[in-house]
Design an enzyme around this catalytic site. Structure first.
Site, PDB file in Angstrom:
ATOM      1  N   ARG A 118      -5.327  -0.447   1.742  1.00 51.90           N
ATOM      2  CA  ARG A 118      -5.924  -0.793   3.036  1.00 51.90           C
ATOM      3  C   ARG A 118      -7.272  -0.111   3.280  1.00 51.90           C
ATOM      4  O   ARG A 118      -8.092  -0.618   4.042  1.00 51.90           O
ATOM      5  CB  ARG A 118      -4.955  -0.437   4.166  1.00 51.90           C
ATOM      6  CG  ARG A 118      -3.666  -1.249   4.153  1.00 51.90           C
ATOM      7  CD  ARG A 118      -2.683  -0.697   5.166  1.00 51.90           C
ATOM      8  NE  ARG A 118      -2.319   0.682   4.854  1.00 51.90           N
ATOM      9  CZ  ARG A 118      -1.689   1.495   5.691  1.00 51.90           C
ATOM     10  NH1 ARG A 118      -1.362   1.073   6.908  1.00 51.90           N
ATOM     11  NH2 ARG A 118      -1.380   2.727   5.339  1.00 51.90           N
ATOM     12  N   CYS A 128       1.451   3.151   3.268  1.00 51.65           N
ATOM     13  CA  CYS A 128       1.926   2.342   4.406  1.00 51.65           C
ATOM     14  C   CYS A 128       3.391   2.666   4.696  1.00 51.65           C
ATOM     15  O   CYS A 128       4.265   2.510   3.834  1.00 51.65           O
ATOM     16  CB  CYS A 128       1.745   0.861   4.063  1.00 51.65           C
ATOM     17  SG  CYS A 128       2.797  -0.286   4.947  1.00 51.65           S
ATOM     18  N   ASP A 152       0.879  -1.180   0.000  1.00 48.13           N
ATOM     19  CA  ASP A 152       0.000   0.000   0.000  1.00 48.13           C
ATOM     20  C   ASP A 152       0.911   1.223   0.000  1.00 48.13           C
ATOM     21  O   ASP A 152       1.807   1.331   0.850  1.00 48.13           O
ATOM     22  CB  ASP A 152      -0.889  -0.029   1.238  1.00 48.13           C
ATOM     23  CG  ASP A 152      -1.860   1.150   1.327  1.00 48.13           C
ATOM     24  OD1 ASP A 152      -1.486   2.270   0.932  1.00 48.13           O
ATOM     25  OD2 ASP A 152      -2.983   0.954   1.807  1.00 48.13           O
ATOM     26  N   CYS A 199       5.776  -0.208   4.318  1.00 44.96           N
ATOM     27  CA  CYS A 199       5.953  -0.519   2.892  1.00 44.96           C
ATOM     28  C   CYS A 199       6.998   0.409   2.288  1.00 44.96           C
ATOM     29  O   CYS A 199       7.833  -0.008   1.471  1.00 44.96           O
ATOM     30  CB  CYS A 199       4.628  -0.369   2.141  1.00 44.96           C
ATOM     31  SG  CYS A 199       3.348  -1.527   2.666  1.00 44.96           S
TER      32      CYS A 199
END
Length: 238
Positions: A146, A119, A116, A122
């Site tokens: 998400r 994120c 994502d 991430c």
């Protein structure tokens, strides 16, 4: 000889009809529960069918009267094997041409990451891409917004997956750069649905080559150690 062939044909026809009847009973039951998008497949347990839905994987008795939700494990001589994720591995492989791939020059492991762009972990994983690749780890991305489908993040990720150079677009988005709107036939809704079926609840979520899901960020050296240990365990339990 002709009688034998005729008997075989009748048996196959009867078996096919029974399968269709079973599937119809299952669809009828699940439709009453509000589940409409249904993919029915054989299950490794007699009397059950595997049902892939937008909300996850179900196991339903062939008469459509009983339902189990959750992963199915095979118990053998080694560690329990998540059969559900092995089934989903086929769906994962079917999306290979839609993945954003960062390939290691001397590949030792391949992982698929549900990611994502909003994120933080991430971003941290992506910032260390060179370190993962240098250790022989190829990383393949699938989209998992998400906030869900039809969210701003989903629209931005759809645009990234629809650019001519997905890697460049993903790199730019990870740096916080503006995302140019783009459309194409690629539907990241299929990525998101597969993530739900795998049981993904947060990102990054890492799918190993055998379908095992490992949630959360892991630093490059820690990732390599985990992958090596998992492979060794799999070999010893074979």
């Amino acid at each position: 000889m002709k009688k034998g062939l005729m008997a075989l044909s009748l048996l196959l026809a009867a078996t096919s009809s029974a399968v269709l009847a079973d599937d119809a009973a299952i669809k009828q039951t699940l439709t009453k529960l509000g589940i409409e998008k249904i993919d029915i497949q054989p299950a490794p347990v007699a009397g059950l069918k595997t049902v892939l839905t937008e909300s996850g994987v179900l196991y339903v008795t062939e008469d459509g009267k009983h339902l189990l939700q959750g992963p199915l494990y095979a118990l053998g001589g080694g560690a329990p094997v998540n059969v559900t994720n092995q089934i989903l591995k086929g769906k994962l492989d079917a999306l290979q041409d839609q993945m954003i791939v960062y390939k290691a020059a001397q590949e030792k492991h391949v992982i698929t990451v549900f990611t994502d762009i909003t994120c933080g972990y991430c971003h941290k994983l992506h910032e260390q891409m060179k370190d993962y690749n240098d250790l022989g780890i190829t990383i393949r991305y699938l989209a998992f917004p998400r906030q869900g489908l039809n969210s701003p993040t989903e629209k931005d990720m759809q645009s990234i997956w629809c650019t001519a150079n997905r890697n460049k677009a993903y790199d730019a988005a990870s740096r916080g750069e503006a995302i140019s709107p783009a459309t194409c036939k690629t539907d990241i809704g299929a990525h998101y649905e597969l993530g739900i079926q795998f049981g993904v609840q947060g990102t990054p979520a890492i799918v190993l080559e055998d379908g095992t899901v490992v949630p959360g960020y892991q630093a490059p050296k820690g990732m390599l150690a985990m992958l090596n240990a998992h492979r060794a365990a799999a070999k010893s339990g074979a």
